[in-house]
Scaffold this motif. Structure first.
Motif, PDB file in Angstrom:
ATOM      1  N   CYS A 128     -47.245 -22.217   0.669  1.00 19.76           N
ATOM      2  CA  CYS A 128     -47.082 -23.463  -0.104  1.00 19.76           C
ATOM      3  C   CYS A 128     -48.255 -24.411   0.137  1.00 19.76           C
ATOM      4  N   LEU A 129     -48.695 -24.510   1.376  1.00 18.63           N
ATOM      5  CA  LEU A 129     -49.821 -25.399   1.675  1.00 18.63           C
ATOM      6  C   LEU A 129     -51.125 -24.853   1.098  1.00 18.63           C
ATOM      7  N   GLU A 130     -51.287 -23.545   1.113  1.00 17.43           N
ATOM      8  CA  GLU A 130     -52.484 -22.945   0.522  1.00 17.43           C
ATOM      9  C   GLU A 130     -52.478 -23.109  -0.988  1.00 17.43           C
ATOM     10  N   GLU A 131     -51.287 -22.986  -1.586  1.00 11.23           N
ATOM     11  CA  GLU A 131     -51.165 -23.142  -3.033  1.00 11.23           C
ATOM     12  C   GLU A 131     -51.507 -24.568  -3.456  1.00 11.23           C
ATOM     13  N   GLU A 132     -51.198 -25.540  -2.593  1.00 14.34           N
ATOM     14  CA  GLU A 132     -51.578 -26.920  -2.891  1.00 14.34           C
ATOM     15  C   GLU A 132     -53.092 -27.021  -2.994  1.00 14.34           C
ATOM     16  N   CYS A 148     -40.564 -23.905  19.969  1.00 18.71           N
ATOM     17  CA  CYS A 148     -41.215 -24.960  19.198  1.00 18.71           C
ATOM     18  C   CYS A 148     -42.630 -24.503  18.866  1.00 18.71           C
ATOM     19  N   TYR A 149     -42.966 -24.561  17.574  1.00 17.38           N
ATOM     20  CA  TYR A 149     -44.291 -24.167  17.110  1.00 17.38           C
ATOM     21  C   TYR A 149     -44.923 -25.355  16.412  1.00 17.38           C
ATOM     22  N   LYS A 150     -46.216 -25.577  16.670  1.00 16.19           N
ATOM     23  CA  LYS A 150     -46.962 -26.627  15.989  1.00 16.19           C
ATOM     24  C   LYS A 150     -48.157 -25.990  15.309  1.00 16.19           C
ATOM     25  N   PHE A 151     -48.368 -26.403  14.071  1.00 16.95           N
ATOM     26  CA  PHE A 151     -49.506 -25.933  13.299  1.00 16.95           C
ATOM     27  C   PHE A 151     -50.307 -27.147  12.858  1.00 16.95           C
ATOM     28  N   PHE A 152     -51.603 -27.105  13.105  1.00 19.48           N
ATOM     29  CA  PHE A 152     -52.490 -28.213  12.772  1.00 19.48           C
ATOM     30  C   PHE A 152     -53.387 -27.788  11.615  1.00 19.48           C
ATOM     31  N   PHE A 153     -53.321 -28.539  10.529  1.00 20.75           N
ATOM     32  CA  PHE A 153     -54.104 -28.236   9.336  1.00 20.75           C
ATOM     33  C   PHE A 153     -55.097 -29.354   9.085  1.00 20.75           C
ATOM     34  N   LEU A 185     -37.981 -12.102  12.637  1.00 22.92           N
ATOM     35  CA  LEU A 185     -38.425 -11.861  11.266  1.00 22.92           C
ATOM     36  C   LEU A 185     -38.240 -13.116  10.408  1.00 22.92           C
ATOM     37  N   GLY A 186     -37.118 -13.818  10.574  1.00 23.46           N
ATOM     38  CA  GLY A 186     -36.882 -15.056   9.837  1.00 23.46           C
ATOM     39  C   GLY A 186     -37.900 -16.130  10.175  1.00 23.46           C
ATOM     40  N   VAL A 187     -38.280 -16.203  11.458  1.00 23.61           N
ATOM     41  CA  VAL A 187     -39.313 -17.162  11.882  1.00 23.61           C
ATOM     42  C   VAL A 187     -40.619 -16.858  11.155  1.00 23.61           C
ATOM     43  N   CYS A 188     -40.986 -15.581  11.095  1.00 18.15           N
ATOM     44  CA  CYS A 188     -42.216 -15.183  10.387  1.00 18.15           C
ATOM     45  C   CYS A 188     -42.142 -15.522   8.905  1.00 18.15           C
ATOM     46  N   PHE A 189     -40.971 -15.324   8.288  1.00 23.51           N
ATOM     47  CA  PHE A 189     -40.806 -15.666   6.876  1.00 23.51           C
ATOM     48  C   PHE A 189     -41.000 -17.167   6.650  1.00 23.51           C
ATOM     49  N   LEU A 190     -40.441 -17.997   7.544  1.00 24.74           N
ATOM     50  CA  LEU A 190     -40.620 -19.450   7.408  1.00 24.74           C
ATOM     51  C   LEU A 190     -42.089 -19.830   7.555  1.00 24.74           C
ATOM     52  N   PHE A 191     -42.770 -19.250   8.548  1.00 23.24           N
ATOM     53  CA  PHE A 191     -44.196 -19.532   8.734  1.00 23.24           C
ATOM     54  C   PHE A 191     -44.976 -19.168   7.472  1.00 23.24           C
ATOM     55  N   THR A 192     -44.765 -17.961   6.970  1.00 24.10           N
ATOM     56  CA  THR A 192     -45.507 -17.478   5.807  1.00 24.10           C
ATOM     57  C   THR A 192     -45.235 -18.337   4.583  1.00 24.10           C
ATOM     58  N   THR A 193     -43.997 -18.739   4.392  1.00 27.03           N
ATOM     59  CA  THR A 193     -43.655 -19.591   3.253  1.00 27.03           C
ATOM     60  C   THR A 193     -44.360 -20.936   3.350  1.00 27.03           C
ATOM     61  N   LEU A 248     -37.713 -23.071  -1.363  1.00 27.20           N
ATOM     62  CA  LEU A 248     -37.941 -21.765  -0.747  1.00 27.20           C
ATOM     63  C   LEU A 248     -37.462 -21.641   0.699  1.00 27.20           C
ATOM     64  N   LEU A 249     -37.649 -22.671   1.509  1.00 23.78           N
ATOM     65  CA  LEU A 249     -37.384 -22.535   2.947  1.00 23.78           C
ATOM     66  C   LEU A 249     -35.946 -22.141   3.296  1.00 23.78           C
ATOM     67  N   PRO A 250     -34.912 -22.741   2.683  1.00 27.77           N
ATOM     68  CA  PRO A 250     -33.551 -22.352   3.074  1.00 27.77           C
ATOM     69  C   PRO A 250     -33.234 -20.879   2.849  1.00 27.77           C
ATOM     70  N   SER A 251     -33.865 -20.259   1.869  1.00 28.31           N
ATOM     71  CA  SER A 251     -33.585 -18.842   1.590  1.00 28.31           C
ATOM     72  C   SER A 251     -34.383 -17.896   2.481  1.00 28.31           C
ATOM     73  N   MET A 252     -35.288 -18.414   3.294  1.00 28.65           N
ATOM     74  CA  MET A 252     -36.114 -17.570   4.159  1.00 28.65           C
ATOM     75  C   MET A 252     -35.477 -17.331   5.531  1.00 28.65           C
ATOM     76  N   CYS A 253     -34.396 -18.027   5.837  1.00 28.55           N
ATOM     77  CA  CYS A 253     -33.737 -17.863   7.137  1.00 28.55           C
ATOM     78  C   CYS A 253     -33.025 -16.512   7.187  1.00 28.55           C
ATOM     79  N   THR A 254     -32.772 -16.027   8.397  1.00 31.25           N
ATOM     80  CA  THR A 254     -32.065 -14.768   8.575  1.00 31.25           C
ATOM     81  C   THR A 254     -30.656 -14.872   8.010  1.00 31.25           C
ATOM     82  N   THR A 255     -29.983 -15.986   8.306  1.00 31.15           N
ATOM     83  CA  THR A 255     -28.678 -16.253   7.710  1.00 31.15           C
ATOM     84  C   THR A 255     -28.885 -17.337   6.669  1.00 31.15           C
TER      85      THR A 255
END
Length: 150
Positions: free
Chosen positions: A119-123, A141-146, A107-115, A64-71
Motif C-alpha cells: 500500500c505504501l509503495e502503491e502510494e 513489536c516491529y517498527k518500520f521507518f520509511f 504467516l499472518g504477520v508476514c501478510f500484514l507486513f507485505t500488505t 485489506l489489513l483485517p482480512s490478512m490476519c490468520t483469524t
C-alpha cells in the motif's frame, strides 16, 4: 543525526498520552515530515502510523489489513478502521487501529507486513529505510521507518 532525532520524536509521541481529533480532513498532512514510522504489535494486531499519508492509502489499508490476519473476524460488526489522533503536547498526527479478536501466526504477520509495504509503495512515495524488532513479555513489536522518495 537529523533522521535519528525524528525517530526519537516519533517514538516519544507513541508513548505519550493522546487525544482523538474529530476532523475528517487533516490540516497537518500537508506539512507532514518526510518520514513515516509504522509500529506493529501482535497479538491482537495493533498498527500505528506516524507521518503524513494520503486518504486513499488509509482507505486501502482499512479494507485489506483485517482480512490478512490468520483469524478473520467476520460478522455483524464493522471491521476496525484507522483513527486519526494527535499527540497532546507536540501536536504530532498519527493513525491507529487495533484488530481486536483477531490473531496472527508467523504467516499472518508476514501478510500484514507485505500488505502495508504494498500500500505504501502503491502510494508512490515511501521507501523502507530501516527496521527494528523487539520481543517483549506482552508480545512482538516491529517498527518500520520509511522516507519519501526523492
Amino acid at each position: 543525526l537529523k533522521l535519528q532525532f525524528l525517530y526519537l520524536i516519533a517514538f516519544w509521541a507513541l508513548r505519550a498520552g493522546v487525544v482523538v481529533r474529530d476532523t475528517a480532513a487533516s490540516p497537518m498532512a500537508s506539512t507532514a515530515p518526510p518520514n513515516l514510522v509504522a509500529t506493529m504489535r501482535f497479538n491482537p494486531p495493533t498498527i500505528t502510523l506516524v507521518g503524513g499519508l494520503k486518504e486513499r492509502t488509509l482507505e486501502q489499508l482499512n479494507e485489506l489489513l483485517p482480512s490478512m490476519c490468520t483469524t478473520s473476524k467476520e460478522g455483524r460488526h464493522d471491521p476496525p478502521r484507522f483513527q486519526e489522533k494527535v499527540q497532546k503536547d507536540s501536536g504530532i498526527l498519527y493513525y491507529h487501529v487495533e484488530l481486536r479478536g483477531q490473531y496472527c501466526d508467523n504467516l499472518g504477520v508476514c501478510f500484514l507486513f507485505t500488505t502495508l509495504f504494498d500500500c505504501l509503495e502503491e502510494e508512490g512515495r515511501w521507501m523502507l529505510q530501516d527496521t527494528n524488532a523487539v520481543t517483549m513479555p506482552e508480545g512482538e513489536c516491529y517498527k518500520f521507518f520509511f522516507v519519501k522518495k526523492s
